[in-house]
Design an enzyme around this catalytic site. Structure first.
Site, PDB file in Angstrom:
ATOM      1  N   THR A 225       0.814  -1.217   0.000  1.00  0.00           N
ATOM      2  CA  THR A 225       0.000   0.000   0.000  1.00  0.00           C
ATOM      3  C   THR A 225       0.851   1.272   0.000  1.00  0.00           C
ATOM      4  O   THR A 225       2.041   1.258   0.307  1.00  0.00           O
ATOM      5  CB  THR A 225      -0.951   0.020   1.215  1.00  0.00           C
ATOM      6  OG1 THR A 225      -0.189   0.030   2.419  1.00  0.00           O
ATOM      7  CG2 THR A 225      -1.881  -1.188   1.199  1.00  0.00           C
ATOM      8  N   ASP A 226       0.184   2.381  -0.320  1.00  0.00           N
ATOM      9  CA  ASP A 226       0.841   3.690  -0.322  1.00  0.00           C
ATOM     10  C   ASP A 226       0.418   4.492   0.912  1.00  0.00           C
ATOM     11  O   ASP A 226      -0.263   3.965   1.798  1.00  0.00           O
ATOM     12  CB  ASP A 226       0.541   4.439  -1.617  1.00  0.00           C
ATOM     13  CG  ASP A 226      -0.940   4.726  -1.833  1.00  0.00           C
ATOM     14  OD1 ASP A 226      -1.740   4.627  -0.861  1.00  0.00           O
ATOM     15  OD2 ASP A 226      -1.315   5.061  -2.964  1.00  0.00           O
ATOM     16  N   ALA A 227       0.790   5.756   0.953  1.00  0.00           N
ATOM     17  CA  ALA A 227       0.488   6.599   2.108  1.00  0.00           C
ATOM     18  C   ALA A 227      -1.015   6.802   2.309  1.00  0.00           C
ATOM     19  O   ALA A 227      -1.463   7.095   3.416  1.00  0.00           O
ATOM     20  CB  ALA A 227       1.184   7.950   1.965  1.00  0.00           C
TER      21      ALA A 227
ATOM     22  N   GLY B  63      -3.116   4.402   2.029  1.00  0.00           N
ATOM     23  CA  GLY B  63      -3.640   3.148   2.548  1.00  0.00           C
ATOM     24  C   GLY B  63      -4.233   2.219   1.514  1.00  0.00           C
ATOM     25  O   GLY B  63      -4.868   1.225   1.857  1.00  0.00           O
ATOM     26  N   VAL B  64      -4.030   2.539   0.239  1.00  0.00           N
ATOM     27  CA  VAL B  64      -4.527   1.671  -0.834  1.00  0.00           C
ATOM     28  C   VAL B  64      -3.333   1.068  -1.579  1.00  0.00           C
ATOM     29  O   VAL B  64      -2.207   1.567  -1.486  1.00  0.00           O
ATOM     30  CB  VAL B  64      -5.450   2.435  -1.819  1.00  0.00           C
ATOM     31  CG1 VAL B  64      -6.690   2.946  -1.110  1.00  0.00           C
ATOM     32  CG2 VAL B  64      -4.722   3.568  -2.511  1.00  0.00           C
TER      33      VAL B  64
END
Length: 148
Positions: A14-16, A18-19
């Site tokens: 995930t990225d910052a 949250g996905v």
């Protein structure tokens, strides 16, 4: 039935926000591709370390339909198709439960490594393509009968 691969989304995917980070979707698809090859009897170590032939990706695309989150249980359906004597394409459909969350495509060309020139697909890949094509066609026929 098309080949399916099950995978849980990990925090590192995930990225910052949250996905799942967009580039990681292709990595997940590649995991499904590798599993499909291995399931069909292709020796993965030999396949990816063969110094005479390679199958580089020459095109890739992803359509994101819904976000994927850490902990989601993904089902990746893989449907390869022969495009010519030296290339094939893999269509991926990624689902969470009954919902399709992404679709992707990778297009591969077969090359002779030392000259980097195109060459015909080897027999083991043709068999893999044919097996998966028949299974996908059978699934489509069953699905169309269910609709009736």
């Amino acid at each position: 039935m098309p080949f399916t691969y099950n995978r849980t989304v990990h925090f590192q995917d995930t990225d910052a926000a949250g996905v799942v980070y967009f580039a990681n979707v292709l990595g997940i698809c590649h995991e499904a591709y590798e599993e499909s090859l291995e399931t069909s009897g292709i020796n993965i170590k030999g396949f990816f370390s063969n110094s005479s032939v390679a199958f580089p990706i020459v095109h890739a695309s992803v359509d994101f339909l819904r976000p994927m989150f850490c902990g989601d249980k993904l089902v990746i359906s893989l449907m390869p198709q022969k495009l010519g004597i030296d290339k094939f394409e893999i269509a991926y459909e990624i689902s969470v439960g009954d919902m399709v969350v992404a679709k992707a495509i990778t297009r591969h060309v077969c090359i002779e490594v030392s000259s980097r020139s195109k060459q015909e697909l080897p027999d083991e890949i043709i068999r893999w393509l044919e097996t998966n094509r028949r299974e996908a066609e059978g699934a489509e026929r069953r699905k169309s009968r269910e609709i009736m």
